[in-house]
Scaffold this active site. Structure first.
Site, PDB file in Angstrom:
ATOM      1  N   LYS A  53       0.837  -1.210   0.000  1.00 26.29           N
ATOM      2  CA  LYS A  53       0.000   0.000   0.000  1.00 26.29           C
ATOM      3  C   LYS A  53       0.866   1.252   0.000  1.00 26.29           C
ATOM      4  O   LYS A  53       0.553   2.243  -0.672  1.00 26.29           O
ATOM      5  CB  LYS A  53      -0.937  -0.024   1.221  1.00 26.29           C
ATOM      6  CG  LYS A  53      -2.064  -1.045   1.045  1.00 26.29           C
ATOM      7  CD  LYS A  53      -2.790  -1.369   2.335  1.00 26.29           C
ATOM      8  CE  LYS A  53      -3.757  -2.532   2.082  1.00 26.29           C
ATOM      9  NZ  LYS A  53      -4.360  -3.074   3.290  1.00 26.29           N
ATOM     10  N   GLN A  97      -4.554  -1.914   9.449  1.00 26.22           N
ATOM     11  CA  GLN A  97      -4.439  -3.229   8.820  1.00 26.22           C
ATOM     12  C   GLN A  97      -5.025  -4.306   9.740  1.00 26.22           C
ATOM     13  O   GLN A  97      -4.655  -4.407  10.909  1.00 26.22           O
ATOM     14  CB  GLN A  97      -2.954  -3.522   8.524  1.00 26.22           C
ATOM     15  CG  GLN A  97      -2.705  -4.798   7.766  1.00 26.22           C
ATOM     16  CD  GLN A  97      -3.268  -4.765   6.338  1.00 26.22           C
ATOM     17  OE1 GLN A  97      -3.145  -3.776   5.625  1.00 26.22           O
ATOM     18  NE2 GLN A  97      -3.913  -5.851   5.939  1.00 26.22           N
ATOM     19  N   ASP A 120     -11.221   2.391   3.711  1.00 25.03           N
ATOM     20  CA  ASP A 120     -11.488   0.957   3.545  1.00 25.03           C
ATOM     21  C   ASP A 120     -12.985   0.703   3.340  1.00 25.03           C
ATOM     22  O   ASP A 120     -13.390  -0.366   2.890  1.00 25.03           O
ATOM     23  CB  ASP A 120     -11.061   0.202   4.820  1.00 25.03           C
ATOM     24  CG  ASP A 120      -9.822  -0.648   4.582  1.00 25.03           C
ATOM     25  OD1 ASP A 120      -9.501  -0.918   3.414  1.00 25.03           O
ATOM     26  OD2 ASP A 120      -9.196  -1.056   5.582  1.00 25.03           O
TER      27      ASP A 120
END
Ligand code: NDP
Length: 284
Positions: A53, A97, A120
């Site tokens: 990422k 994460q 997200d």
């Protein structure tokens, strides 16, 4: 019939170029999109994802902040970091994460990310907005699946779509997005009866089960579009999807490979969400 491959890497590169062009435009207005990625612990797979990422951000001209915390981090400590990022106006997107160590409640952490920085698309507000078709950040994996299906030229409207899996991050949102595109959608899960029959009726089949080779050739309708979300580490040490690729390829019109399919697209869609967050924050 031998299926054509939906090349996730090539599509992801195009999406990242799209993001990079938008970043340029924002920078010209004095706004530099910034994504903060928080990693707790040493999970090797998570480390690889986070590194990916950060690299994607660099490729797109997006600034990134990497916050690495020890495995022993408490929930309060993690929430304090999230709060600081939430209050920092230079940060447009926050990604924690997953999975998190056992002492931390994932829901509490997701809830602490303000919806406008939830790139997200996991927060209840974004999930709710998606459900009712309001502007929101779409979860990256399902949004990437839709792009991949559309890249084949398939008109989703009116098609029979079957999604195997009903998780909050993949199966359910994938089904909702297909519904929003006017597909007739069936969601299958571990209690579904006649799974083979249902899958074999699908013009569009999305597999998000987490079991290597779960979708066999007899579950694929001739001419179907098959999207394989699964990432499973096989006994050979390599990554495999949920679909028996060789068998499904003989029936499907289009199929995604693993690796090189949904994975790269998921990452690329995160870049688009981050740029969108910066655009909204800047009032453009
Ligand atoms: P979950 O484990 O949360 O969900 C799996 C789903 O599969 C559940 O809904 C479960 O049903 C269903 N299922 C399990 N066994 C069966 C069965 N025998 N028959 C029918 N359905 C079954 O997984 P995720 O949704 O998080 O992920 C799915 C896969 O996608 C994993 O391999 C994961 O690694 C991968 N993934 C890939 C991403 C990418 O970027 N490519 C991103 C996210 C995930 P039930 O609800 O009844 O238990």
């Amino acid at each position: 019939m031998q299926a054509k491959i939906i090349d996730g890497k090539a599509l992801a590169a195009a999406v990242k170029q799209e993001a990079a062009a938008q970043v340029e435009a924002l920078k010209a207005q004095g706004v530099t999109p910034c994504l903060a990625v928080v990693l707790v612990g040493e999970d090797p797979a998570s480390q690889v994802y986070v590194r990916g990422k950060i690299n994607d951000c660099a490729q797109c001209g997006i600034e990134s902040r990497s916050i690495r915390l020890p495995e022993t981090t408490t929930q309060e400590e993690l929430l304090a970091h999230v709060k600081a990022l939430a209050e920092d106006s230079a940060v447009h997107g926050i990604l924690v994460q997953l999975p998190l160590p056992a002492q931390i409640n994932e829901k509490a952490v997701i809830d602490a990310i303000p919806p406008e920085k939830d790139v997200d698309g996991f927060s209840p507000v974004n999930v709710g907005r998606m459900q009712i078709g309001e502007p929101c950040y779409l979860p990256c994996t399902p949004a990437g699946c839709i792009r991949m299906i559309e890249s084949t030229g398939t008109d989703i409207s009116g098609k029979q779509a079957v999604v195997i899996g009903r998780s909050n991050i993949v199966g359910k949102p994938a089904a909702l997005l297909l519904l929003a595109k006017n597909a007739t959608v069936t969601i299958c899960h571990s209690k579904t009866k006649n799974l083979q029959e249902i899958c074999a009726s699908a013009d569009i089949l999305v597999a998000a089960v987490g079991r290597e080779g779960f979708v066999t050739g007899d579950m694929v309708k001739p001419g179907a579009v098959v999207i394989d979300v699964g990432i499973n580490r096989g006994a050979d040490g390599k990554l495999h999807g949920d679909v028996d690729f060789a068998a499904a390829s003989e029936k499907a019109a289009w199929i995604t490979p693993v690796p090189g399919g949904v994975g790269p697209m998921t990452r690329a869609m995160l870049m688009l969400n981050t740029v969108e967050a910066a655009r909204r924050a800047s009032g453009n």
